[in-house]
Design a protein around this motif. Structure first.
Motif: not given
Length: 199
Positions: A141, A125, A122
């Motif tokens: 994401h 991203a 995450r």
């Protein structure tokens, strides 16, 4: 769309007729480089979906299994995104999508390695969305929060019923909808969960 699928074990991909199949361990730089070299054109959309996990009480976790979890879940995401971004930047457009999990935003007990990997993915991203978005590359994401219904019946759905599981076609539709967004209103993150799933 012309579709190319890659996996460590391509036997898992035999149910996708018409797709171009590639064997690739995303945690191996040489295999990722070979994968992108073998594609005829720069992909319009790359979806990073590989995952690996080891679970258990923290003090009993095997260090090598934890390392493998991080390599596949996070480092592989870096390798694939870098290879894709190089090509997309040359062309001036593209989309990168990353499959996260509830573990991307909350670490469960006895699931530290998976949370570590998904938190890292995450973070990757988020960073790429800020760097590449202004260069016309859409980075998104997806937080998948819940069990995914398996084809041909799924014993896990018994107590919950089908409404308690994520339907694969509904997930795919969401990915496609985000991919088709106009760049004046790009989404970075979407959470998907069954309507009866607890937050």
């Amino acid at each position: 769309m012309r579709v190319a699928l890659a996996a460590r074990n391509i036997d898992k991909l035999k149910d996708f007729p018409g797709a171009e199949l590639h064997r690739c361990d995303a945690s191996e730089p040489g295999q990722v480089a070979q994968l992108f070299q073998s594609l005829e054109t720069t992909p319009d959309l790359v979806v990073y979906n590989p995952s690996y996990r080891v679970r258990g009480p923290f003090i009993t976790l095997d260090a090598e299994e934890v390392k493998r979890t991080l390599l596949v879940t996070a480092y592989g995401g870096f390798l694939v995104a870098q290879a894709a971004a190089k090509r997309m930047l040359e062309r001036g457009s593209g989309s990168l999508s990353f499959t996260g999990a509830a573990a991307s935003v909350k670490g469960d007990a006895e699931s530290a390695p998976f949370a570590m990997g998904k938190f890292a993915l995450r973070g990757l991203a988020q960073s790429l969305a800020r760097e590449l978005g202004p260069k016309n590359i859409h980075v998104a994401h997806f937080v998948i929060d819940g069990g995914i219904l398996r084809a041909g019946g799924d014993s896990r759905s018994g107590a919950r019923g089908e409404d308690g599981m994520l339907h694969p076609d509904a997930i795919a539709q969401t990915y496609l909808d985000v991919y088709r967004q106009h760049r004046s209103a790009w989404s970075f993150e979407v959470e998907l969960r069954p309507w009866i799933e607890k937050f």
